[in-house]
Design a protein around this motif. Structure first.
Motif, PDB file in Angstrom:
ATOM      1  N   TRP A   1       0.833  -1.201   0.000  1.00 33.40           N
ATOM      2  CA  TRP A   1       0.000   0.000   0.000  1.00 33.40           C
ATOM      3  C   TRP A   1       0.872   1.257   0.000  1.00 33.40           C
ATOM      4  CZ3 TRP A   1      -4.624   1.639  -1.156  1.00 33.40           C
ATOM      5  CH2 TRP A   1      -5.074   2.865  -0.673  1.00 33.40           C
ATOM      6  N   LYS A   2       1.924   1.242   0.779  1.00 37.60           N
ATOM      7  CA  LYS A   2       2.827   2.406   0.817  1.00 37.60           C
ATOM      8  C   LYS A   2       3.419   2.669  -0.559  1.00 37.60           C
ATOM      9  CE  LYS A   2       6.700   4.599   3.162  1.00 37.60           C
ATOM     10  NZ  LYS A   2       6.360   5.862   2.555  1.00 37.60           N
ATOM     11  N   ILE A   3       3.891   1.627  -1.233  1.00 38.90           N
ATOM     12  CA  ILE A   3       4.503   1.791  -2.556  1.00 38.90           C
ATOM     13  C   ILE A   3       3.473   2.284  -3.576  1.00 38.90           C
ATOM     14  CG2 ILE A   3       5.597   0.587  -4.495  1.00 38.90           C
ATOM     15  CD1 ILE A   3       6.773  -1.370  -2.322  1.00 38.90           C
ATOM     16  N   ALA A   4       2.329   1.620  -3.635  1.00 39.68           N
ATOM     17  CA  ALA A   4       1.338   1.906  -4.678  1.00 39.68           C
ATOM     18  C   ALA A   4       0.542   3.182  -4.418  1.00 39.68           C
ATOM     19  CB  ALA A   4       0.377   0.728  -4.830  1.00 39.68           C
ATOM     20  N   ALA A   5       0.186   3.442  -3.158  1.00 39.94           N
ATOM     21  CA  ALA A   5      -0.734   4.542  -2.848  1.00 39.94           C
ATOM     22  C   ALA A   5      -0.066   5.709  -2.126  1.00 39.94           C
ATOM     23  CB  ALA A   5      -1.902   4.024  -2.021  1.00 39.94           C
ATOM     24  N   GLN A   6       0.582   5.457  -1.013  1.00 34.71           N
ATOM     25  CA  GLN A   6       1.183   6.540  -0.233  1.00 34.71           C
ATOM     26  C   GLN A   6       2.332   7.196  -1.001  1.00 34.71           C
ATOM     27  OE1 GLN A   6      -1.689   6.286   2.047  1.00 34.71           O
ATOM     28  NE2 GLN A   6      -0.212   7.783   2.668  1.00 34.71           N
ATOM     29  N   ASP A   7       3.159   6.403  -1.652  1.00 33.71           N
ATOM     30  CA  ASP A   7       4.267   6.933  -2.458  1.00 33.71           C
ATOM     31  C   ASP A   7       3.874   6.992  -3.936  1.00 33.71           C
ATOM     32  OD1 ASP A   7       5.774   7.168  -0.166  1.00 33.71           O
ATOM     33  OD2 ASP A   7       6.907   5.324  -0.493  1.00 33.71           O
TER      34      ASP A   7
ATOM     35  N   LEU B   1      -6.286  -3.493  -3.012  1.00 30.98           N
ATOM     36  CA  LEU B   1      -5.274  -4.322  -2.375  1.00 30.98           C
ATOM     37  C   LEU B   1      -5.911  -5.030  -1.198  1.00 30.98           C
ATOM     38  CD1 LEU B   1      -3.775  -1.739  -3.668  1.00 30.98           C
ATOM     39  CD2 LEU B   1      -1.882  -2.405  -2.211  1.00 30.98           C
ATOM     40  N   ARG B   2      -5.550  -6.292  -1.004  1.00 30.41           N
ATOM     41  CA  ARG B   2      -6.051  -7.015   0.165  1.00 30.41           C
ATOM     42  C   ARG B   2      -5.025  -8.045   0.596  1.00 30.41           C
ATOM     43  NH1 ARG B   2      -8.716 -12.086  -0.454  1.00 30.41           N
ATOM     44  NH2 ARG B   2      -8.556 -12.808  -2.600  1.00 30.41           N
ATOM     45  N   ALA B   3      -4.955  -8.234   1.904  1.00 26.54           N
ATOM     46  CA  ALA B   3      -4.059  -9.243   2.458  1.00 26.54           C
ATOM     47  C   ALA B   3      -4.631 -10.626   2.166  1.00 26.54           C
ATOM     48  CB  ALA B   3      -3.907  -9.049   3.963  1.00 26.54           C
ATOM     49  N   VAL B   4      -3.782 -11.518   1.695  1.00 27.42           N
ATOM     50  CA  VAL B   4      -4.184 -12.906   1.458  1.00 27.42           C
ATOM     51  C   VAL B   4      -3.319 -13.843   2.300  1.00 27.42           C
ATOM     52  CG1 VAL B   4      -5.219 -12.555  -0.807  1.00 27.42           C
ATOM     53  CG2 VAL B   4      -2.771 -13.030  -0.652  1.00 27.42           C
ATOM     54  N   GLY B   5      -2.694 -13.285   3.299  1.00 26.29           N
ATOM     55  CA  GLY B   5      -1.839 -14.003   4.231  1.00 26.29           C
ATOM     56  C   GLY B   5      -1.059 -12.966   5.008  1.00 26.29           C
ATOM     57  N   PRO B   6      -0.285 -13.389   6.006  1.00 26.18           N
ATOM     58  CA  PRO B   6       0.435 -12.414   6.823  1.00 26.18           C
ATOM     59  C   PRO B   6       1.463 -11.596   6.028  1.00 26.18           C
ATOM     60  CG  PRO B   6       1.023 -14.658   7.452  1.00 26.18           C
ATOM     61  CD  PRO B   6      -0.085 -14.754   6.458  1.00 26.18           C
ATOM     62  N   ASP B   7       2.051 -12.192   5.031  1.00 27.22           N
ATOM     63  CA  ASP B   7       3.052 -11.495   4.218  1.00 27.22           C
ATOM     64  C   ASP B   7       2.761 -11.636   2.728  1.00 27.22           C
ATOM     65  OD1 ASP B   7       4.666 -10.490   6.318  1.00 27.22           O
ATOM     66  OD2 ASP B   7       5.512 -12.490   6.607  1.00 27.22           O
ATOM     67  N   ARG B   8       1.478 -11.651   2.388  1.00 27.09           N
ATOM     68  CA  ARG B   8       1.067 -11.759   0.986  1.00 27.09           C
ATOM     69  C   ARG B   8      -0.065 -10.781   0.728  1.00 27.09           C
ATOM     70  NH1 ARG B   8       0.188 -17.261  -1.622  1.00 27.09           N
ATOM     71  NH2 ARG B   8       1.383 -16.317  -3.280  1.00 27.09           N
TER      72      ARG B   8
END
Length: 172
Positions: free
Chosen positions: A17-23, A97-104
């Motif tokens: 999210w930071k890469i795609a939206a915030q930055d 964007l949605r989480a599909v696991g803890p690091d995915r």
């Protein structure tokens, strides 16, 4: 013309999210079609966003991208475009964007593009194929950047070409 593209990224939702939206205005760091990018200071900034939009220098000229919708809580935003070829009446790209696991994280792009009757309708099949490839590449480059913290090799190659072209024009 409408189509959807998705990718699973092996990185946590907050990082992607930071890469795609915030930055959003720093897309030049990872997208091969963008030579340079900066925040569009003339736009109002939606709640939860860092910028209201960006200006991207591309091989086809400057492209202005504006947040038409921004929802940080739901990790969704929609971009509208200015600076498109005249045969394109309207274009939007909705990101979710949605989480599909803890690091995915799953990133989905829903693209909508309306063409003028002539020559837009004639060019639509060609544009669809090209645009789908561009979105595939964009998502692959985002995935690589989020997973490795480095630009995709395609981005590195694009930067070399832009630098060589700049040196060539300075030498002339």
């Amino acid at each position: 013309m409408d189509f959807r593209k998705s990718v699973i990224i092996d990185a946590p939702l907050d990082k992607v999210w930071k890469i795609a939206a915030q930055d959003f205005h720093k897309v030049e760091l990872w997208a091969s079609t963008v030579h340079s990018s900066k925040a569009n200071e003339a736009l109002s900034v939606p709640e939860g966003a860092e910028v209201g939009g960006r200006i991207c220098a591309t091989g086809m000229g400057d492209l202005k991208e504006t947040f038409a919708h921004f929802d940080a809580d739901d990790c969704r935003f929609t971009i509208s475009f200015e600076g498109l070829p005249p045969f394109i009446r309207n274009a939007q790209n909705a990101w979710s964007l949605r989480a599909v696991g803890p690091d995915r994280t799953e990133v989905t792009n829903d693209v909508t593009m309306d063409f003028n009757t002539f020559p837009g309708r004639l060019l639509q099949p060609l544009m669809r194929g090209r645009l789908e490839r561009n979105i595939d590449n964009l998502l692959e480059e985002l995935q690589h950047f989020a997973e490795t913290d480095t630009a995709h090799p395609r981005k590195a190659e694009a930067q070399k070409k832009v630098a060589a072209k700049s040196q060539s024009s300075v030498a002339s």
